[in-house]
Design an enzyme around this catalytic site. Structure first.
Site, mmCIF file in Angstrom:
data_model
loop_
_atom_site.group_PDB
_atom_site.id
_atom_site.type_symbol
_atom_site.label_atom_id
_atom_site.label_comp_id
_atom_site.label_asym_id
_atom_site.label_seq_id
_atom_site.Cartn_x
_atom_site.Cartn_y
_atom_site.Cartn_z
ATOM 1 N N ARG A 91 0.813 -1.228 0.000
ATOM 2 C CA ARG A 91 0.000 0.000 0.000
ATOM 3 C C ARG A 91 0.840 1.269 0.000
ATOM 4 N NH1 ARG A 91 -2.944 -3.746 3.023
ATOM 5 N NH2 ARG A 91 -2.116 -2.963 4.986
ATOM 6 N N GLU B 167 2.776 -6.170 13.189
ATOM 7 C CA GLU B 167 1.761 -6.225 14.245
ATOM 8 C C GLU B 167 1.207 -7.651 14.303
ATOM 9 O OE1 GLU B 167 -1.550 -3.631 13.504
ATOM 10 O OE2 GLU B 167 -2.466 -4.038 15.446
#
Ligand code: AMP
Length: 187
Positions: A70, A107
């Site tokens: 992204r 994460e």
């Protein structure tokens, strides 16, 4: 012709409203901040790119690096808008030349990033751009790779910061100024 930097440009608050939040993706407990809805809105995407380009220019960018995938969407658009080169920070096995590589923690899970070091001039000021900073693992690994290749990395720009996850603070501790258009509390 409408100027992208006109006063009518969407504000960061309006951009935040265009981000879709998907609970429990890709695993339970993660609030996924999905920019698909933001880039699917023409005014929203244009405003994001304009805000980021203004900040990259103010930071003295000589090249833009974007993280797969992204970060490519926003980073490449900003680079083209400023007439700068774009350095893709890639997932493993994509570049057809010898690479610099680094493993890093996400994460959720782990991954590896790679760059082509020949695309960076010694001392070139490279501004990093990604859609989101969470733990900062991706951005710290990217900065380390770019620095290893000889770049000067002292600014990173994000569309979204999740400040509670500490990534921006981690990046600042590496001597990198961090700027984000939107912040969401929580994870
Ligand atoms: P991190 O390395 O933890 O800072 O994670 C940043 C990268 O993972 C970015 O490239 C994001 O695209 C993606 N990411 C991490 N957490 C989220 C989240 N909660 N929502 C959307 N994307 C995320």
């Amino acid at each position: 012709m409408r100027r992208l930097s006109s006063p009518a440009m969407l504000t960061p608050e309006q951009l935040a409203a265009l981000v879709r939040t998907v609970p429990d993706f890709p695993q339970p407990g993660i609030q996924f901040r999905d920019i698909t809805t933001l880039i699917g809105n023409g005014e929203g995407f244009a405003a994001c790119v304009a805000h980021l380009a203004n900040r990259a220019e103010a930071a003295g960018a000589e090249a833009i690096a974007g993280m797969e995938a992204r970060g490519f969407i926003f980073g490449a658009a900003v680079a083209a808008r400023l007439g700068l080169g774009f350095i893709p920070v890639r997932k493993p096995g994509k570049l057809p030349v010898p690479v610099l590589a680094l493993d890093y923690a996400l994460e959720y899970g782990t991954d590896t990033l790679e760059i082509d070091p020949t695309g960076i001039a010694p001392g070139q000021r490279v501004v990093m751009i990604d859609d989101l900073i969470a733990t900062g693992g991706t951005a710290c690994a990217s900065a380390a790779l770019l620095r290893q290749a000889g770049a000067r990395v002292d600014h990173a720009l994000f569309v979204i910061d999740l400040p509670d996850l500490g990534g921006a603070a981690r990046l600042r501790a590496e001597g990198i100024a961090v700027d984000a258009l939107i912040a969401f509390a929580g994870d």
